[in-house]
Design an enzyme around this catalytic site. Structure first.
Site, mmCIF file in Angstrom:
data_model
loop_
_atom_site.group_PDB
_atom_site.id
_atom_site.type_symbol
_atom_site.label_atom_id
_atom_site.label_comp_id
_atom_site.label_asym_id
_atom_site.label_seq_id
_atom_site.Cartn_x
_atom_site.Cartn_y
_atom_site.Cartn_z
ATOM 1 N N CYS A 35 -67.289 60.695 31.265
ATOM 2 C CA CYS A 35 -67.595 59.800 32.372
ATOM 3 C C CYS A 35 -69.092 59.041 32.084
ATOM 4 O O CYS A 35 -69.723 59.637 31.429
ATOM 5 C CB CYS A 35 -67.487 60.222 33.829
ATOM 6 S SG CYS A 35 -65.738 60.398 34.290
ATOM 7 N N ARG A 64 -61.790 63.096 26.593
ATOM 8 C CA ARG A 64 -61.367 61.669 26.647
ATOM 9 C C ARG A 64 -61.989 60.568 27.620
ATOM 10 O O ARG A 64 -62.254 61.331 28.725
ATOM 11 C CB ARG A 64 -59.640 61.716 26.508
ATOM 12 C CG ARG A 64 -59.222 62.328 27.844
ATOM 13 C CD ARG A 64 -57.773 62.385 27.791
ATOM 14 N NE ARG A 64 -57.132 62.613 29.004
ATOM 15 C CZ ARG A 64 -57.134 63.809 29.625
ATOM 16 N NH1 ARG A 64 -57.674 65.026 28.849
ATOM 17 N NH2 ARG A 64 -56.555 63.977 30.996
ATOM 18 N N CYS A 66 -62.733 58.211 30.515
ATOM 19 C CA CYS A 66 -62.092 58.317 31.995
ATOM 20 C C CYS A 66 -61.679 56.870 31.976
ATOM 21 O O CYS A 66 -62.230 55.851 31.613
ATOM 22 C CB CYS A 66 -63.556 58.405 32.790
ATOM 23 S SG CYS A 66 -62.981 58.055 34.410
ATOM 24 N N ASP A 446 -98.583 31.963 14.356
ATOM 25 C CA ASP A 446 -97.784 30.848 15.231
ATOM 26 C C ASP A 446 -98.462 30.308 16.118
ATOM 27 O O ASP A 446 -99.148 30.965 17.059
ATOM 28 C CB ASP A 446 -96.557 31.649 15.751
ATOM 29 C CG ASP A 446 -95.620 30.621 16.434
ATOM 30 O OD1 ASP A 446 -94.564 30.218 15.610
ATOM 31 O OD2 ASP A 446 -95.785 30.488 17.685
HETATM 32 ZN ZN ZN Z 1 -65.342 58.395 35.165
#
Ligand code: ZN
Length: 499
Positions: A35, A64, A66, A446
């Site tokens: 997450c 994996r 969320c 510049d």
């Molecule tokens: Zn989450």
């Protein structure tokens, strides 16, 4: 970017601290999901949390993404991975798809960056906690996931756009990760009716604060007629890539801390490259809080930072285009340079129909190197020597397609640019800053910078004095330059309104 210790990470998670969004990812061992720290889900137990400095590291460790907090929507701070320029450059190349497709190898990537494969792997491990291959795989999955969630694109197009070799591979990866096919992740109710017009809308998150007004005024002042339009708070421009043409439109969705981008482009394979250019132009990778804090240590610069918190350093859309602008801008005002660029486009740029570009005033593409090399005469109202420089620039760009890509140290990059006829120190620094994204580049001679510096301490400055003073602004002198330009631009407009 070193990972803070576990207690700090956990406190960030408990308080859903958005300042850590994009900097840390948490994998929860009891669920196998990773997450963002801002995830609305209930906070996992301390002993079940593992912290990572990149989504790729979490994915490499077997977690994996969320489906609630959607790690793919975290601000992408890829360009600010610690102090390693090499890692930033490698990430930029990976984002453009360098590790996608069959023949692509980490070895070839390392070679392009001028180091060995083992060294590159070691740097990745140190800064991202993941291998280059994992980073590329994670990028594909997360980009595909974003396209599934935010667009109505068909799955076959998404597989192509995200750099999966085949739809079969795409399905396989998603089944492994999410236990369902990609279509299973799409919401049933489609918010946008399936398109009559081929356009893709996406959101790209940034780390607040973001000074959108300053970004837009900078781009507006330099917008090339026919190629770029700033209107109703949005920036538009035409796009040519891999033989296809279209446009992109960018607006700020400040309530969502994101930019909303709309891409009208017929070739989905170009999507990652277009998105990565938008990130570059709008400087989305900046860890702006750290930069602002660093610059504020100089008491005079601190007042400028306080006036424009979150000021970004705009990048160039295309290296060659930016370099042409730099030469056109030598010793003339921004307004005059813009007018010349407009002439150049009308004389040498290809036209694009409004149905393709999506905007009546987007009528041209910026001329390519080839067009300029083959043009008998450029026909611009400017000194012959500078027209010769433009030709030389186009030739150099054809001879070395990586001319405007990061190369070695900043000094080496500047030296290489200076071998082009007509490119002096100012031009090389300007190109390094805006095209190569050397965030320590600083065109100290510049005129706008010198005037801006004069607004700081009330005294006329010289290039040498400014350079000396800028030592303490390193390694972010480009942002200091942006603050000075902004100060100068607002002083000029104030003076005008007094007149
Ligand atoms: Zn989450």
């Amino acid at each position: 970017m070193e990972l803070p210790d576990r207690e700090i990470c956990y406190r960030a998670l408990q308080s859903r601290d958005s300042r850590f969004d994009g900097l840390i990812f948490v994998g929860v061992t009891s669920t196998g999901i990773y997450c963002r720290p801002v995830c609305p889900a209930r906070t996992a137990k301390f002993e079940n949390c593992r912290f990572f400095s990149s989504a790729a590291a979490a994915q490499e460790a077997g977690f994996r993404p969320c489906l609630r907090c959607r790690p793919e929507t975290a601000p992408d701070l890829a360009s600010w991975r610690g102090t390693s320029n090499t890692v930033s450059r490698a990430l930029a190349l990976i984002n453009e798809g360098t590790l996608d497709g069959d023949g692509a190898t980490v070895e070839a990537l390392a070679e392009r960056l001028g180091l060995g494969e083992r060294q590159l792997r070691r740097l990745f491990l140190q800064h991202l906690g993941a291998s280059p291959i994992s980073v590329a795989q994670t990028r594909r999955v997360l980009f595909a996931k974003q396209l599934i969630h935010e667009t109505q694109m068909p799955m076959t197009d998404i597989a192509l756009a995200a750099g999966f070799g085949s739809i079969r591979r795409f399905n396989e990866v998603f089944r492994n990760l999410f236990d369902r096919p990609p279509t299973g992740l799409r919401r049933k109710t489609s918010r946008i009716p399936i398109g009559t017009e081929a356009k893709v809308t996406l959101r790209l998150r940034y780390r607040p604060p973001y000074d959108w007004d300053s970004m837009l005024s900078f781009l507006e002042a330099r917008a090339i007629p026919g190629v770029e339009v700033v209107e109703n708070g949005s920036y538009w421009r035409t796009v040519e890539m891999d033989g296809s043409v279209g446009s992109v439109e960018v607006a700020c969705l400040s309530a969502r801390q994101s930019l909303g981008i709309t891409i009208r482009f017929p070739n989905v394979k170009s999507l990652p490259a277009i998105v990565s250019r938008v990130r570059r132009v709008f400087d989305l990778g900046a860890d702006i809080e750290t930069i602002d804090a660093h610059l504020s240590r100089d008491p005079l610069l601190a007042s400028l930072v306080a006036q424009r918190p979150g000021l970004r350093a705009p990048g160039g859309w295309d290296g060659f285009e930016l370099a042409v602008r730099a030469i056109l801008g030598q010793q003339i005002t921004v307004v005059a340079a813009r007018r010349l660029a407009g002439q150049l486009v009308v004389l040498h740029g290809k036209t694009i129909s409004a149905s393709r570009s999506g905007h009546l005033r987007l009528t041209h593409l910026f001329p390519t190197e080839k067009r300029l090399v083959h043009a008998k005469s450029l026909g611009l109202g400017m000194p012959v020597s500078r027209q010769t420089s433009l030709k030389a620039l186009a030739e150099a760009s054809i001879a070395d397609p990586n001319l405007f890509r990061p190369f070695g140290t900043i000094e080496e990059a500047i030296e290489r640019l200076r071998t082009i006829r007509g490119v002096g120190e100012w031009t090389a620094q300007y190109i390094a800053l805006r095209a190569i994204r050397e965030m320590d580049a600083f065109p100290s001679s510049d005129i706008g910078l010198l005037r801006g510096a004069a607004t700081l301490d009330g005294a006329q400055s010289t290039s040498e004095r400014l350079l000396h003073r800028a030592e303490s602004w390193r390694p972010w002198r480009a942002y200091a330059a942006q603050h000075l330009w902004a100060a100068d631009a607002s002083a000029i407009s104030t003076n005008r309104s007094i007149e």
